[in-house]
Design an enzyme around this catalytic site. Structure first.
Site, PDB file in Angstrom:
ATOM      1  CB  SER A 168      -0.970  -0.056   1.182  1.00 22.63           C
ATOM      2  OG  SER A 168      -2.040   0.832   1.005  1.00 22.63           O
ATOM      3  CD  GLU A 187      -5.149  -4.196  -4.152  1.00 27.67           C
ATOM      4  OE1 GLU A 187      -5.394  -3.780  -3.011  1.00 27.67           O
ATOM      5  OE2 GLU A 187      -4.032  -4.617  -4.492  1.00 27.67           O
ATOM      6  CG  HIS A 213      -5.582  -2.816   0.288  1.00 24.51           C
ATOM      7  ND1 HIS A 213      -4.668  -2.600  -0.720  1.00 24.51           N
ATOM      8  CD2 HIS A 213      -5.194  -2.019   1.320  1.00 24.51           C
ATOM      9  CE1 HIS A 213      -3.774  -1.710  -0.324  1.00 24.51           C
ATOM     10  NE2 HIS A 213      -4.073  -1.350   0.916  1.00 24.51           N
TER      11      HIS A 213
END
Length: 511
Positions: free
Chosen positions: A193, A321, A417
């Protein structure tokens, strides 16, 4: 097996190493030597507030390295617990080292935590490096300045102070990692990230050149700011405090008081949509700034121009995601047609992007369209384009997509994610990301984690994770699932929608 919750043994004296600044005493846990809370730069407070990091001053005697350093000041919007960092003396610029053999010359993995450039702490249990180190690597995790302290674009302060902190940590690794059994010529950055955005940025930072040989970028965010946008956001943050966006003014505010100003701006970013554009939709108040000095170009431009020819790259993303954010926002099963249309209007590429998305996914309902365009804009297509840029610039790159469905919440989050974090570290029982795995990790989860750890450590050792390099037009990627396989990149419809998009630094869109 997943890593146990490690605690130092008080019965035996801990291992000692001599660094350039002095002697450290660590602990021995789970078969590896661990050194926590090691300072790599002076505390960025007082006269050093909003300055580039300075080398840590030497100390006399033996310094205990048994506890993680304090978290840097950070946002409370994403679930981070507020803390009073002023009482710590601002000693946030610390790192942690796990080593199986201080007398060896092993590959080094340096982890940069994520968290939207506003939260993050290397002491979180999911980042425990014992299992990765046990596979024959030295593992380093680090803290860096966040939010206003690290990324606000201020008069009288260098840009990208958070990135400069990361460079300082890498310089510390170069100068000291031999004492921990690491090879400074085989340093691999890895991050997820905002950590992956930092990894990508460092490939374009001239001051980081030569400090790492390989890089792993897990779910790269596409948000990099122009100075104009960054300065405008900083001015809004300073206005929350009745101040000007200058280092002199903001230095009067205790460090623990600044995250609230950034949070206040983030909470009402929609009011600046006509001026700040798509970052108001997520919302994202901070990101690396393409300032022309610390960061001369976006990672996509830098790699396409050949900046990564001497750096092996491993890059990828998860399939779903945005699903986790849909849950966090309370929108799972609640996305309306109006909300989907707003996301398509703001995020889809090109003047007719919304129409093209609907044509490319004709059976998708509002929630699927909403998640697709969010995932593609923020993580999936930036990651794919980073692989493309590296290949175009003559560098070597391997790519992957994590397609394994997380069993937590009955599989409702898919391959979301953050799922890669516990799988890569092997910490399937500890930390918030482990909630995605479920309370009792299955043999399938354990096996996939073992494969990913083996791939990441093999890449750190010799630049090959165990599958073919990515190139055009074949676009071969590893699909990481219960039965991993090499296949053509699977998100073809999204790839075609974004193939001509340039992930340029985001500008002010209105005056």
């Amino acid at each position: 097996m997943s890593a146990p919750q490690s605690t130092p043994s008080p019965a035996a004296p801990g291992p000692e190493v001599r660094t350039a600044a002095g002697v450290l005493r660590g602990s021995r846990e789970a078969g590896v030597a661990v050194f926590r809370g090691v300072p790599y730069a002076e505390p960025p407070v007082g006269a050093l507030r909003f300055a580039a990091p300075r080398p840590v001053r030497p100390w006399e005697g033996v310094r205990p390295a048994l506890s993680y350093g304090p978290p840097p000041p950070q946002s409370g919007l994403l679930g981070a617990a507020p803390q009073g960092p002023d009482a710590t003396g601002g000693d946030w610029l610390t790192l942690n080292v796990w080593t199986p053999d201080p007398a060896a010359a092993l590959p080094v993995l340096v982890w940069i935590p994520g968290g939207g450039y506003v939260i993050g702490h290397a002491g979180r249990p999911e980042y425990d490096g014992a299992l990765l180190a046990g596979a024959g690597t030295v593992v380093v995790t680090l803290n860096y300045r966040l939010g206003v302290e690290g990324f606000a674009h201020l008069d009288g302060a260098p840009a990208n102070r958070g990135l400069l902190d990361q460079v300082a940590a890498l310089e510390w690794v170069r100068d000291n990692v031999r004492a921990f059994g690491g090879d400074p010529d085989r340093v691999t950055l890895f991050g997820q990230s905002a950590g992956a955005g930092s990894v990508a940025a460092l490939t374009a930072v001239p001051r980081a050149a030569g400090l790492f040989r390989r890089a792993v970028a897990q779910s790269v965010p596409g948000t990099f700011f122009t100075p104009g946008l960054a300065a405008d956001v900083a001015a809004a943050c300073a206005a929350e405090l009745g101040l000007r966006p200058t280092a002199a003014d903001l230095s009067r505010v205790p460090p623990s008081g600044l995250p609230a100003a950034g949070d206040a701006v983030a909470a009402k970013m929609a009011q600046w949509e006509d001026r700040w554009g798509p970052v108001t939709h997520r919302p994202i108040p901070f990101a690396p700034v393409v300032d022309g000095d610390v960061l001369p170009a976006t990672p996509w431009q830098a790699l396409a121009d050949g900046a990564g020819r001497d750096v092996d790259l491993l890059v990828g993303h998860t399939r779903d995601e945005h699903r986790l954010f849909t849950l966090i926002d309370g929108l799972l099963g609640q996305v309306t047609e109006e909300r989907a249309e707003t996301a398509l209007r703001l995020l889809a590429p090109g003047p007719d992007g919304a129409r093209r998305y609907r044509a490319s996914f004709p059976t998708a309902g509002p929630e699927e369209l909403y998640e697709l365009v969010n995932a593609d804009w923020l993580f999936r297509m930036p990651s794919l384009h980073l692989a493309r840029a590296q290949a175009a610039g003559g560098g070597r790159v391997h790519a992957y997509e994590l397609t394994w469905t997380a069993p937590g919440m009955g599989g409702a989050l898919g391959a979301c994610h953050g799922l890669d974090v516990p799988l890569v570290f092997g910490n399937l029982h500890s930390g918030e990301p482990a909630l995605l795995i479920g309370p009792d990790p299955s043999p399938e989860a354990e096996a996939l984690s073992a494969r990913m750890r083996a791939a990441w450590t093999a890449f750190a050792a010799h630049g090959d994770p165990g599958w073919p390099a990515y190139d055009e037009p074949r676009r071969r990627v590893m699909l990481l699932d219960a039965d991993p396989e090499v296949a053509a990149y699977p998100e073809e419809a999204s790839r075609l929608l974004w193939q001509d998009h340039a992930f340029a630094a985001l500008p002010l869109v209105g005056g």
